[in-house]
Scaffold this motif. Sequence first.
Motif, PDB file in Angstrom:
ATOM      1  N   ALA A 362      37.548  17.920  45.867  1.00  0.00           N
ATOM      2  CA  ALA A 362      36.071  17.936  45.734  1.00  0.00           C
ATOM      3  C   ALA A 362      35.691  19.528  45.598  1.00  0.00           C
ATOM      4  N   VAL A 363      34.772  19.835  44.648  1.00  0.00           N
ATOM      5  CA  VAL A 363      34.436  21.269  44.374  1.00  0.00           C
ATOM      6  C   VAL A 363      32.872  21.120  44.626  1.00  0.00           C
ATOM      7  N   ALA A 364      32.369  22.078  45.113  1.00  0.00           N
ATOM      8  CA  ALA A 364      30.816  22.348  45.205  1.00  0.00           C
ATOM      9  C   ALA A 364      30.404  23.955  45.031  1.00  0.00           C
ATOM     10  N   GLU A 365      29.407  24.304  44.410  1.00  0.00           N
ATOM     11  CA  GLU A 365      29.010  25.773  44.302  1.00  0.00           C
ATOM     12  C   GLU A 365      28.205  26.145  45.537  1.00  0.00           C
ATOM     13  N   ILE A 366      28.481  27.530  45.880  1.00  0.00           N
ATOM     14  CA  ILE A 366      27.721  28.069  47.096  1.00  0.00           C
ATOM     15  C   ILE A 366      26.791  29.164  46.323  1.00  0.00           C
ATOM     16  N   ASP A 367      25.597  29.093  46.585  1.00  0.00           N
ATOM     17  CA  ASP A 367      24.776  30.240  46.306  1.00  0.00           C
ATOM     18  C   ASP A 367      24.099  30.866  47.591  1.00  0.00           C
ATOM     19  N   VAL A 368      24.288  32.061  47.628  1.00  0.00           N
ATOM     20  CA  VAL A 368      23.711  33.109  48.759  1.00  0.00           C
ATOM     21  C   VAL A 368      22.546  33.639  48.263  1.00  0.00           C
ATOM     22  N   ARG A 369      21.546  33.506  49.058  1.00  0.00           N
ATOM     23  CA  ARG A 369      20.279  34.274  48.466  1.00  0.00           C
ATOM     24  C   ARG A 369      19.538  34.829  49.764  1.00  0.00           C
ATOM     25  N   ALA A 370      18.320  35.193  49.622  1.00  0.00           N
ATOM     26  CA  ALA A 370      17.407  35.618  50.683  1.00  0.00           C
ATOM     27  C   ALA A 370      17.639  34.870  52.316  1.00  0.00           C
ATOM     28  N   ALA A 371      17.670  33.524  52.040  1.00  0.00           N
ATOM     29  CA  ALA A 371      17.850  32.784  53.254  1.00  0.00           C
ATOM     30  C   ALA A 371      19.194  32.861  53.774  1.00  0.00           C
ATOM     31  N   GLY A 372      20.243  33.206  53.212  1.00  0.00           N
ATOM     32  CA  GLY A 372      21.602  33.249  53.564  1.00  0.00           C
ATOM     33  C   GLY A 372      21.994  34.757  54.302  1.00  0.00           C
ATOM     34  N   LEU A 373      20.843  35.704  53.896  1.00  0.00           N
ATOM     35  CA  LEU A 373      21.067  37.055  54.621  1.00  0.00           C
ATOM     36  C   LEU A 373      21.120  36.841  56.308  1.00  0.00           C
ATOM     37  N   GLU A 374      20.601  35.654  56.698  1.00  0.00           N
ATOM     38  CA  GLU A 374      20.177  35.506  58.162  1.00  0.00           C
ATOM     39  C   GLU A 374      21.559  35.175  58.822  1.00  0.00           C
ATOM     40  N   TRP A 375      22.499  34.581  57.915  1.00  0.00           N
ATOM     41  CA  TRP A 375      23.594  33.790  58.569  1.00  0.00           C
ATOM     42  C   TRP A 375      24.634  34.957  58.961  1.00  0.00           C
ATOM     43  N   THR A 376      25.286  35.191  60.121  1.00  0.00           N
ATOM     44  CA  THR A 376      26.480  35.965  60.428  1.00  0.00           C
ATOM     45  C   THR A 376      27.527  35.090  60.067  1.00  0.00           C
ATOM     46  N   ALA A 377      28.701  35.686  60.026  1.00  0.00           N
ATOM     47  CA  ALA A 377      29.991  35.070  59.875  1.00  0.00           C
ATOM     48  C   ALA A 377      30.293  34.183  60.969  1.00  0.00           C
ATOM     49  N   GLU A 378      29.787  34.363  62.250  1.00  0.00           N
ATOM     50  CA  GLU A 378      30.184  33.325  63.044  1.00  0.00           C
ATOM     51  C   GLU A 378      29.362  32.137  62.943  1.00  0.00           C
ATOM     52  N   ASP A 379      27.974  32.414  62.320  1.00  0.00           N
ATOM     53  CA  ASP A 379      27.124  31.285  62.038  1.00  0.00           C
ATOM     54  C   ASP A 379      27.815  30.367  60.969  1.00  0.00           C
ATOM     55  N   VAL A 380      28.586  31.048  60.058  1.00  0.00           N
ATOM     56  CA  VAL A 380      29.041  30.126  59.118  1.00  0.00           C
ATOM     57  C   VAL A 380      30.482  29.456  59.634  1.00  0.00           C
ATOM     58  N   LYS A 381      31.147  29.822  60.336  1.00  0.00           N
ATOM     59  CA  LYS A 381      32.367  29.211  61.300  1.00  0.00           C
ATOM     60  C   LYS A 381      31.741  28.030  61.967  1.00  0.00           C
ATOM     61  N   ALA A 382      30.794  28.351  62.805  1.00  0.00           N
ATOM     62  CA  ALA A 382      30.124  27.311  63.325  1.00  0.00           C
ATOM     63  C   ALA A 382      29.700  26.204  62.539  1.00  0.00           C
ATOM     64  N   ALA A 383      29.106  26.473  61.416  1.00  0.00           N
ATOM     65  CA  ALA A 383      28.637  25.244  60.439  1.00  0.00           C
ATOM     66  C   ALA A 383      29.716  24.670  59.892  1.00  0.00           C
ATOM     67  N   VAL A 384      30.743  25.409  59.428  1.00  0.00           N
ATOM     68  CA  VAL A 384      31.996  24.684  58.970  1.00  0.00           C
ATOM     69  C   VAL A 384      32.508  23.634  59.891  1.00  0.00           C
ATOM     70  N   ALA A 385      32.533  24.130  61.510  1.00  0.00           N
ATOM     71  CA  ALA A 385      33.215  23.119  62.415  1.00  0.00           C
ATOM     72  C   ALA A 385      32.348  22.016  62.397  1.00  0.00           C
ATOM     73  N   GLU A 386      31.064  22.135  62.489  1.00  0.00           N
ATOM     74  CA  GLU A 386      30.374  21.151  62.555  1.00  0.00           C
ATOM     75  C   GLU A 386      30.510  19.878  61.292  1.00  0.00           C
ATOM     76  N   PHE A 387      30.377  20.694  60.108  1.00  0.00           N
ATOM     77  CA  PHE A 387      30.688  19.859  58.898  1.00  0.00           C
ATOM     78  C   PHE A 387      31.931  19.055  59.014  1.00  0.00           C
ATOM     79  N   VAL A 388      33.192  19.783  59.639  1.00  0.00           N
ATOM     80  CA  VAL A 388      34.407  19.148  59.399  1.00  0.00           C
ATOM     81  C   VAL A 388      34.396  17.967  60.602  1.00  0.00           C
ATOM     82  N   SER A 389      33.609  18.129  61.632  1.00  0.00           N
ATOM     83  CA  SER A 389      33.919  17.027  62.457  1.00  0.00           C
ATOM     84  C   SER A 389      33.002  15.850  62.044  1.00  0.00           C
TER      85      SER A 389
END
Length: 392
Positions: A362-389
């Motif tokens: 499976a492949v998806a495109e990621i787009d980072v814009r103004a809303a994404g500037l609010e995410w820290t690296a830790e936020d992204v990792k936490a979201a990945v863990a939630e997704f994988v669960s």
Amino acid sequence: MAETVEQDSRELVESVEEQRKQRFERRKAAYRSARRVLARSSFLGTLRERLALLETAEELYDLDETADLYGNGIVEALEAKVAGLLGTEAAAFFPTGTMAQQVALRCWAGRTGNPTVALHPLAHPEVHERHAFTQVSGLRPVRLSSEPRLPTAAEIRDFEEPFGALMLELPLRDAGFVLPSWEELTEVVQAARERDAVVHFDGARLWESTVHFGRPLHEIAGLADSVYVSFYKSLNGFGGAALAGPRTLIEEAKTWRHRYGGQVFQQFPTVLSALAGLERELPRLPDYVRHARVVAAALREGFAAAGVPWARVQPEEPHTNEFQVWLPYDADTVAEAAVLQAEETGTLLFGRAWDAPGPGLAVAEIDVRAAGLEWTAEDVKAAVAEFVSRLP
């Protein structure tokens, strides 16, 4: 018996398609209600939200001027602004990039006497335009390297037949929004010149390329004989495109624009949205590109920590503010997990559709814009863990 099998197969396909349609509607709803996304994409906005782009239009242009008629007035002002940004003699506004590029390459074919256009097989005209080059404009595309990257100077020099124009998509979206290095790009352009070919840049997202190249827009565009840019892909406009290049080429292109049906009566709403994008979004793109690299690294680390057996970010360090994520799962499975995460947590990590490039991938495109500037690296990792669960 054969008829029964055929009917069962047809019903299965229809069922899968219906599930995908329902998931798309759920994804739209989840996007609209999500508290956290990496990008607020214009194509999912409401009419009210899109019209809000013009609420302060008086800051962009004198609204007491007469509205445009068939390409004058505010349209000419936008054309002049684009030519100034790209460092070209002139520019022409087009309703679509498909039309702009067909016109450009048709004009060049008339000048070179060769209708052959060399391009990458993943380039937009080859993948997304229903063979418009051949069916509408009498052009003959020939494919260069099949590698998921831009062609090299050696591949240009060694190509087995003459071509009148070399078309380079910068960045090459379907390979992961990839760009060559500045040195590689200049060598490719020189190789085309050695073959007496003109160079045209498909720069739908050229606006995003300055960080990677370490060069201003006018220096990048200055390598090519003509350049197309989009006003909605990077800049969130309502639509529209521009073709920039020598004045004589642009004058001829405007003639063909009329013949192709692009001489639109009035275009001021779209043009105003383009001016808004150039004024407000263009200066922010370098920040988006730099933060996309933070997000990409956090995604890689997050999937590794979550125990996903194989995951890939393409390219490993994004060249623009857009890139791909590849996962070893069925596309429908990861699409469902992405929607569930958004519905249950209010965080939409993967806002775009998942495609299936092969079995179990499976492949998806990621787009980072103004809303994404609010995410820290830790936020992204936490979201990945939630997704994988939510994956099986």
